[in-house]
Design a protein around this motif. Sequence first.
Motif, PDB file in Angstrom:
ATOM      1  N   LEU A 250       1.838  -7.154 -10.986  1.00 31.34           N
ATOM      2  CA  LEU A 250       1.132  -6.476  -9.895  1.00 31.34           C
ATOM      3  C   LEU A 250       0.119  -5.459 -10.399  1.00 31.34           C
ATOM      4  CD1 LEU A 250       4.194  -5.808  -7.542  1.00 31.34           C
ATOM      5  CD2 LEU A 250       2.563  -7.705  -7.439  1.00 31.34           C
ATOM      6  N   ILE A 251       0.107  -5.193 -11.700  1.00 36.28           N
ATOM      7  CA  ILE A 251      -0.790  -4.198 -12.282  1.00 36.28           C
ATOM      8  C   ILE A 251      -2.073  -4.893 -12.707  1.00 36.28           C
ATOM      9  CG2 ILE A 251      -1.071  -2.466 -14.105  1.00 36.28           C
ATOM     10  CD1 ILE A 251       2.007  -2.269 -14.186  1.00 36.28           C
ATOM     11  N   LYS A 252      -3.168  -4.599 -11.997  1.00 28.11           N
ATOM     12  CA  LYS A 252      -4.428  -5.294 -12.225  1.00 28.11           C
ATOM     13  C   LYS A 252      -5.591  -4.311 -12.200  1.00 28.11           C
ATOM     14  CE  LYS A 252      -2.604  -9.316  -9.731  1.00 28.11           C
ATOM     15  NZ  LYS A 252      -2.777 -10.203  -8.550  1.00 28.11           N
ATOM     16  N   ALA A 253      -6.585  -4.576 -13.048  1.00 27.22           N
ATOM     17  CA  ALA A 253      -7.755  -3.708 -13.108  1.00 27.22           C
ATOM     18  C   ALA A 253      -8.497  -3.685 -11.774  1.00 27.22           C
ATOM     19  CB  ALA A 253      -8.690  -4.162 -14.225  1.00 27.22           C
ATOM     20  N   GLU A 254      -8.536  -4.829 -11.077  1.00 28.02           N
ATOM     21  CA  GLU A 254      -9.294  -4.884  -9.828  1.00 28.02           C
ATOM     22  C   GLU A 254      -8.663  -4.055  -8.711  1.00 28.02           C
ATOM     23  OE1 GLU A 254      -7.410  -9.110 -10.285  1.00 28.02           O
ATOM     24  OE2 GLU A 254      -8.171  -7.506 -11.591  1.00 28.02           O
ATOM     25  N   THR A 255      -7.389  -3.698  -8.838  1.00 23.00           N
ATOM     26  CA  THR A 255      -6.747  -2.840  -7.839  1.00 23.00           C
ATOM     27  C   THR A 255      -6.409  -1.467  -8.421  1.00 23.00           C
ATOM     28  OG1 THR A 255      -4.562  -3.771  -8.388  1.00 23.00           O
ATOM     29  CG2 THR A 255      -5.774  -4.801  -6.581  1.00 23.00           C
ATOM     30  N   GLY A 256      -6.986  -1.162  -9.555  1.00 22.81           N
ATOM     31  CA  GLY A 256      -6.630   0.071 -10.267  1.00 22.81           C
ATOM     32  C   GLY A 256      -7.019   1.356  -9.573  1.00 22.81           C
ATOM     33  N   LEU A 257      -7.924   1.282  -8.591  1.00 22.03           N
ATOM     34  CA  LEU A 257      -8.324   2.491  -7.865  1.00 22.03           C
ATOM     35  C   LEU A 257      -7.824   2.488  -6.416  1.00 22.03           C
ATOM     36  CD1 LEU A 257     -11.983   2.946  -9.184  1.00 22.03           C
ATOM     37  CD2 LEU A 257      -9.894   4.089  -9.965  1.00 22.03           C
ATOM     38  N   ASP A 258      -7.049   1.469  -6.031  1.00 22.95           N
ATOM     39  CA  ASP A 258      -6.542   1.378  -4.661  1.00 22.95           C
ATOM     40  C   ASP A 258      -5.574   2.519  -4.344  1.00 22.95           C
ATOM     41  OD1 ASP A 258      -7.976  -0.928  -4.516  1.00 22.95           O
ATOM     42  OD2 ASP A 258      -6.256  -2.269  -4.216  1.00 22.95           O
ATOM     43  N   GLY A 259      -5.724   3.108  -3.172  1.00 21.87           N
ATOM     44  CA  GLY A 259      -4.760   4.085  -2.687  1.00 21.87           C
ATOM     45  C   GLY A 259      -4.790   5.437  -3.361  1.00 21.87           C
ATOM     46  N   ILE A 260      -5.728   5.655  -4.265  1.00 22.09           N
ATOM     47  CA  ILE A 260      -5.774   6.934  -4.986  1.00 22.09           C
ATOM     48  C   ILE A 260      -6.576   7.944  -4.170  1.00 22.09           C
ATOM     49  CG2 ILE A 260      -6.703   8.104  -7.025  1.00 22.09           C
ATOM     50  CD1 ILE A 260      -5.887   5.690  -8.658  1.00 22.09           C
ATOM     51  N   GLY A 261      -5.940   9.075  -3.872  1.00 24.53           N
ATOM     52  CA  GLY A 261      -6.585  10.089  -3.053  1.00 24.53           C
ATOM     53  C   GLY A 261      -6.952  11.345  -3.815  1.00 24.53           C
ATOM     54  N   ILE A 262      -6.917  11.280  -5.157  1.00 22.07           N
ATOM     55  CA  ILE A 262      -7.283  12.435  -5.965  1.00 22.07           C
ATOM     56  C   ILE A 262      -8.418  12.043  -6.907  1.00 22.07           C
ATOM     57  CG2 ILE A 262      -4.908  13.281  -5.858  1.00 22.07           C
ATOM     58  CD1 ILE A 262      -4.629  12.614  -8.850  1.00 22.07           C
ATOM     59  N   GLU A 263      -9.001  13.032  -7.541  1.00 21.27           N
ATOM     60  CA  GLU A 263     -10.097  12.800  -8.479  1.00 21.27           C
ATOM     61  C   GLU A 263      -9.677  11.858  -9.612  1.00 21.27           C
ATOM     62  OE1 GLU A 263     -12.656  15.480 -11.721  1.00 21.27           O
ATOM     63  OE2 GLU A 263     -11.388  16.452 -10.209  1.00 21.27           O
ATOM     64  N   VAL A 264     -10.534  10.915  -9.943  1.00 22.99           N
ATOM     65  CA  VAL A 264     -10.274   9.983 -11.035  1.00 22.99           C
ATOM     66  C   VAL A 264     -10.879  10.551 -12.319  1.00 22.99           C
ATOM     67  CG1 VAL A 264     -10.626   7.626 -11.898  1.00 22.99           C
ATOM     68  CG2 VAL A 264     -10.279   8.032  -9.448  1.00 22.99           C
ATOM     69  N   HIS A 265     -10.133  10.500 -13.415  1.00 21.50           N
ATOM     70  CA  HIS A 265     -10.649  11.009 -14.684  1.00 21.50           C
ATOM     71  C   HIS A 265     -11.894  10.210 -15.088  1.00 21.50           C
ATOM     72  CE1 HIS A 265     -10.895  12.130 -18.909  1.00 21.50           C
ATOM     73  NE2 HIS A 265     -10.031  13.092 -18.660  1.00 21.50           N
ATOM     74  N   PRO A 266     -12.936  10.867 -15.595  1.00 20.06           N
ATOM     75  CA  PRO A 266     -14.168  10.151 -15.968  1.00 20.06           C
ATOM     76  C   PRO A 266     -13.937   9.000 -16.948  1.00 20.06           C
ATOM     77  CG  PRO A 266     -14.543  12.518 -15.997  1.00 20.06           C
ATOM     78  CD  PRO A 266     -13.063  12.326 -15.779  1.00 20.06           C
ATOM     79  N   GLY A 267     -12.985   9.149 -17.855  1.00 19.73           N
ATOM     80  CA  GLY A 267     -12.708   8.073 -18.801  1.00 19.73           C
ATOM     81  C   GLY A 267     -12.155   6.838 -18.118  1.00 19.73           C
ATOM     82  N   ALA A 268     -11.259   7.038 -17.141  1.00 20.46           N
ATOM     83  CA  ALA A 268     -10.707   5.921 -16.386  1.00 20.46           C
ATOM     84  C   ALA A 268     -11.784   5.308 -15.494  1.00 20.46           C
ATOM     85  CB  ALA A 268      -9.524   6.381 -15.547  1.00 20.46           C
ATOM     86  N   GLN A 269     -12.583   6.155 -14.855  1.00 20.17           N
ATOM     87  CA  GLN A 269     -13.655   5.655 -13.982  1.00 20.17           C
ATOM     88  C   GLN A 269     -14.623   4.789 -14.772  1.00 20.17           C
ATOM     89  OE1 GLN A 269     -13.961   6.523 -10.410  1.00 20.17           O
ATOM     90  NE2 GLN A 269     -15.103   4.623 -10.700  1.00 20.17           N
TER      91      GLN A 269
END
Length: 335
Positions: free
Chosen positions: A308-327
């Motif tokens: 269930l862990i996939k790059a295409e859903t890696g930002l789903d449901g996240i309501g906080i700031e994403v680290h620039p490296g991950a973004q």
Amino acid sequence: MKKSKLLLFMLVSAFILILAACGGDDSSDGNTSDGGDKASDGEKDYGVKYLSILTGGTQGTYYPLGGTFADLISTETGVKTTAEVSQASAANMTALQNEEGEIAFVQTDIAYYATEGTEMFEGQPIDTVSALGALYPETIQLVTLADSGITSYEDLKGKKVSVGAPGSGTYANAEQLLEIHGLSIEDDIVAQNLDFGESTDGLASGQIDAAFITAGYPTGAVEALNATNSVNIIPVSAEKAEELIAKYPYYATDTIPSGTYGLAEDVPAVSVLAMLAVKKDLSEDLVYAMTKAIYDNTDKISHAKGSLIKAETGLDGIGIEVHPGAQKYFDEVNN
């Protein structure tokens, strides 16, 4: 003759001193055995020597997944990474704030509460943590025994119900789902603050009537209960799920499939997401490399949740700031 011997002795002594001095200089210039301040040949220096991943209890999903992630990060970045047992989501956010780890498993809703300073973080917002990526759904399961007579949320009124420890993610989930169904923890049920194992033990012994359990299914504690007692999972109707998500947008609709715990039919439910959070002050290069190490190697994750862990859903449901490296990583792979 004596002068010649003295002169020879002086020359030999001087030569030995020169050799010793040269050897000492070489040793000093090349010494990297004091903790690895210098990166090894071929390895990038990310400015850190060790990383700790804060997980949860050893019987949950976070800990074994954390061990796999630690291995992947260690292998791909060269930075020694270890998985640590912890008290899970809420405690993990506080631990990151207190610099007791660098990476942590956390529910998306708990991460949101922490950064906003609400719920269990009321008046104490955490501003030093950002997101690495979303992982998999954690389903809110309202568990009863099949012969309990409880078939809906409304049937919980006056019953003994485990809602998790005050301040826990499970407690917040229970409170919000009860609210949507017109009930409250304080007034309408006899709340019991039990962990997953205590909850299923309480159901088996008849000491409680139902239990909220927020975890990826199938949950080991519920499977163990079902081995001796037929269990039932109380459904969340589509209408109530829609109402819940409208008020608390970090929830998503979910389904517990038939066959899970011996269920005869699919059970509609709601879930939050498990995610990874990191300290904001980790370098962009390091967090990019960590994100890539995990999401590029999901085929190496043996745990059932790995699929269930996939790059295409890696930002789903996240309501906080994403680290620039991950973004940076997700922008590259999803565009």
